[in-house]
Structures are given as C-alpha cells and as structure tokens.
Write a protein that holds these residues in place. Structure first.
Motif, mmCIF file in Angstrom:
data_model
loop_
_atom_site.group_PDB
_atom_site.id
_atom_site.type_symbol
_atom_site.label_atom_id
_atom_site.label_comp_id
_atom_site.label_asym_id
_atom_site.label_seq_id
_atom_site.Cartn_x
_atom_site.Cartn_y
_atom_site.Cartn_z
ATOM 1 N N VAL A 214 7.739 -41.973 21.267
ATOM 2 C CA VAL A 214 6.283 -41.453 22.848
ATOM 3 C C VAL A 214 6.373 -40.123 22.184
ATOM 4 O O VAL A 214 8.016 -39.074 22.189
ATOM 5 N N SER A 215 6.100 -38.711 21.465
ATOM 6 C CA SER A 215 5.565 -37.538 21.257
ATOM 7 C C SER A 215 5.710 -36.465 22.402
ATOM 8 O O SER A 215 4.868 -36.543 22.896
ATOM 9 N N GLY A 216 6.748 -35.564 21.828
ATOM 10 C CA GLY A 216 6.791 -34.664 22.844
ATOM 11 C C GLY A 216 5.183 -33.591 22.785
ATOM 12 O O GLY A 216 4.443 -34.175 21.961
ATOM 13 N N SER A 217 5.478 -33.015 23.810
ATOM 14 C CA SER A 217 3.971 -32.052 23.535
ATOM 15 C C SER A 217 3.284 -31.223 23.173
ATOM 16 O O SER A 217 4.690 -30.687 22.310
ATOM 17 N N GLY A 218 2.364 -30.546 22.991
ATOM 18 C CA GLY A 218 2.436 -30.146 22.114
ATOM 19 C C GLY A 218 2.460 -30.473 20.400
ATOM 20 O O GLY A 218 1.706 -31.474 20.041
ATOM 21 N N VAL A 223 10.045 -32.275 24.751
ATOM 22 C CA VAL A 223 10.211 -33.542 25.565
ATOM 23 C C VAL A 223 10.864 -33.557 26.806
ATOM 24 O O VAL A 223 10.135 -34.587 27.260
ATOM 25 N N VAL A 224 10.618 -32.284 27.548
ATOM 26 C CA VAL A 224 10.927 -32.203 29.062
ATOM 27 C C VAL A 224 9.828 -33.100 29.429
ATOM 28 O O VAL A 224 9.860 -34.034 30.713
ATOM 29 N N SER A 225 8.216 -32.995 29.517
ATOM 30 C CA SER A 225 7.088 -33.298 30.501
ATOM 31 C C SER A 225 6.945 -34.914 30.268
ATOM 32 O O SER A 225 7.266 -35.877 31.926
ATOM 33 N N VAL A 226 7.174 -35.367 29.047
ATOM 34 C CA VAL A 226 7.044 -37.074 28.859
ATOM 35 C C VAL A 226 8.061 -37.685 29.665
ATOM 36 O O VAL A 226 8.169 -38.948 29.520
ATOM 37 N N CYS A 227 9.353 -36.684 28.875
ATOM 38 C CA CYS A 227 11.104 -37.318 29.390
ATOM 39 C C CYS A 227 10.732 -37.591 31.407
ATOM 40 O O CYS A 227 10.818 -38.933 31.548
#
Length: 362
Positions: A214-218, A223-227
């Motif tokens: 799963v790619s990180g945001s932006g 990766v903070v939000s998807v994590c």
C-alpha cells in the motif's frame, strides 16, 4: 518517479487542487472485478503484521518515459515489437545482470491498462516470468498516464479494475509476485487514498495481505496515515524519498525520513529513492556540503539500521541520470554496466552488506 525536482515540485503545487471529488467514481467497481467469472480461491488469512521487509533488496526497472504513458510501458532495453520468447530472453539477461552487478533479489515493474488489457500483455508477462524464474521478488505497480491525466488519480476506473483482475488472476498463485495498487496517489487526500486501498483489498480477497504494497499518501511520501488505518492491517507499506525535495544536512535528512516513517518502519519498504549516478559523485566520501551525497548516505544508513527493504530508483532507465546501471552489449543480448560503484556501495550498505562511508563523512 518524475523526471526530478522541477516536475515533482509543480505537481506538488497542484495536488491539493485535484484531491477532491473522486472516491465515488472509484467505488464503482465493475462487476468483472468484484465478481470474477473464474472461481476465486479461498481468501488467505491476513497477517497481523507483514514480515521483516529487509528481504527486499531491489531496483526499479523503468520505461525511458518514466513509466507515465498513454500506451503500453516498454522497459529500457525491450521492444514493443518483441514477442514473449524474445522478451523473456532479454529480460532474463537484464535481471541476471541486476543480481551479478548489485546483488539484487527484487525488481519493481510498472503496469498500466494499455499494457495489461491489450495485446502487449502476453509479451510483458515474460518480464515477470523471467524474474521469478531466477528467484527474484517482483513488485508490480500501477502508474497513471501523461498530460492532463497526470494528476495523481486513477485515469479510468473501469480499465483499472479490469487490469488488476487480470494481473491478480495471473499471479496470485506465484508467491514471488507482489501487488502495489497505485504509484504515488497524490491526487487524493490521505483518507480518500486509504478508502481506495481498502476497496482493492476487498475486491481481491484471494491475494494474501503480505503480498500487497500500500503506497504512502501523497507522492508515497508518508506512510503514517495508511499505517494507522486498521483496514490495511497486515500489508506492506511503500515509501518514496528523494534528495531533490529539499536541501539538508545528513542529520536533517535522517530526521526527515524518520518523520515520514513514523513508527511503521517494520512494515515499510522504500521502493523509490535515488541520487545522481552519472555525474561523478562519490558517495563513499564526505558530503562536504553536497546535498545528494548527504541524502543518500542518510537514507541508506537509516534503511540498514531499521532493517528496511530498499528498492532503488532506478536500477535501469535509459536517459535518467539517477540510473545505477546502463545497457551494454547488443540489443538482442543485453547486459548491464554499473554507472557509479560508490552508489552501488551505498545500496549494498542499505541491504546489510558492504562497508560504511568513511568516518569523516559523518
């Protein structure tokens, strides 16, 4: 990976403007994707935590156009006119050169609907097959098109789901193939992107979660939000990090990277990072104020210390100053030569081998 700072900086300015009003379209998954005609195998159990990521020691292999294309992606050294057998022969040699020259065991490859949903898919599969036959892990990632469509959004949702239905049906049974639903989804807010990633997991439940990136945001830059999203539990996360995003010291680059990782390094693979490899920089010597050297030394030190997977951008891309390798030999029997041995040293160091840069570099 865009052509470098000017293009990426421009797209960063417009990302916010295009980040709204899109999730409704993406939820319109075509019936062929939501309910494949072929019986799907039973869903694999989701792991609570993806395994140690340090086993991904890799490079990107890219189209000379930077993988953004409104037609099939054709990797450097390959030809759209080649059939399966010829593509396999060429790909087999280039993959073997990645291993011989760098010690790589992973390659990240682009796809788009033009590649998968059209006639070139039969030949393009030879690249994946040649890599996995040699024991390589393959990360397959969707890239958007060019021009007005190059906005960090999925270009055509129906074609997107059809593409992934074909790819997952073909390779879910091959444990060396990994799936990255989208590269750099910067047109979406973090919440919108998490919704799309969760939709992908729901649509393809037979794919084990520890085979999904799963790619990180932006621009894959955090990766903070998807994590933190429980719907994405058990997947790998992918992070991109580049020195042209700013000008910093070694310590500042270290802090910048760790901030983008949060406490999620254990799930994260840096599947794009890089510096100039054709300009004569020595990454084994002190940075002496050079931003690119400080950046690459910081990143590779952090990846090694945190036991993270690292997939360099690019291992091979014709015309890219960041390319660690260049094509040599005849077009029918390609091989690779390393553009910057000190850059290869830093990559080996990130992978847990080799030697550190000189002490004075710190």
């Amino acid at each position: 990976m865009p052509i470098h700072s000017s293009r990426r900086a421009l797209r960063r300015l417009v990302a916010t403007a295009v980040a709204t009003g899109t999730t409704a379209l993406l939820c319109a998954v075509p019936a062929a994707a939501a309910h494949p005609a072929d019986p799907a195998p039973a869903a694999a159990p989701a792991h609570a935590q993806a395994p140690d990521t340090s086993r991904f020691k890799g490079v990107n292999w890219a189209d000379p156009r930077d993988n953004y294309a409104d037609d099939p992606v054709v990797l450097s050294g390959l030809s759209l006119s080649d059939g399966y057998a010829t593509t396999y022969t060429k790909a087999h040699r280039i993959i073997a050169a990645f291993r011989a020259n760098l010690g790589a065991d992973t390659v990240r490859l682009p796809i788009n609907p033009y590649t998968v949903n059209g006639p070139y898919w039969h030949a393009y599969r030879a690249v994946i097959d040649a890599a996995t036959a040699q024991g390589f892990q393959v990360i397959v990632s969707y890239w958007e098109g060019t021009g007005a469509r190059k906005d960090g959004l999925i270009d055509d949702t129906a074609a997107f789901w059809r593409m992934w239905t074909t790819v997952t049906r073909t390779y879910t049974g091959n444990h060396r193939v990994y799936f990255e639903p989208m590269n750099e989804p910067h047109g979406y807010t973090p919440g919108q992107w998490a919704d799309i990633a969760a939709q992908w997991l729901h649509t393809f439940p037979a794919v084990p979660r520890d085979r999904i990136f799963v790619s990180g945001s932006g621009y894959n830059d955090s990766v903070v939000s998807v994590c933190a999203d429980p719907r994405l539990k058990g997947t790998y996360l992918s992070l991109h990090h580049y020195g042209f995003w700013g000008t910093h010291t070694y310590d500042e680059w270290t802090a910048d990277l760790k901030q983008r990782l949060g406490d999620c390094a254990g799930r994260t693979v840096a599947d794009e990072f890089g510096s100039s490899m054709t300009t004569g920089l020595d990454y084994d010597q002190p940075a002496d104020g050079n931003n690119e050297v400080a950046f690459l030394q910081a990143d590779t030190d952090v990846f090694r210390a945190l036991h993270m997977g690292a997939v360099y951008w690019p291992g091979l891309r014709t015309g890219d100053t960041y390319s660690l390798e260049s094509l040599t030999g005849s077009p029918d029997a390609p091989w690779l030569t390393t553009n910057n041995p000190s850059g290869a040293d830093r990559l080996a160091w990130a992978w847990g081998r080799g030697k550190p840069a000189t002490e004075s570099a710190r």
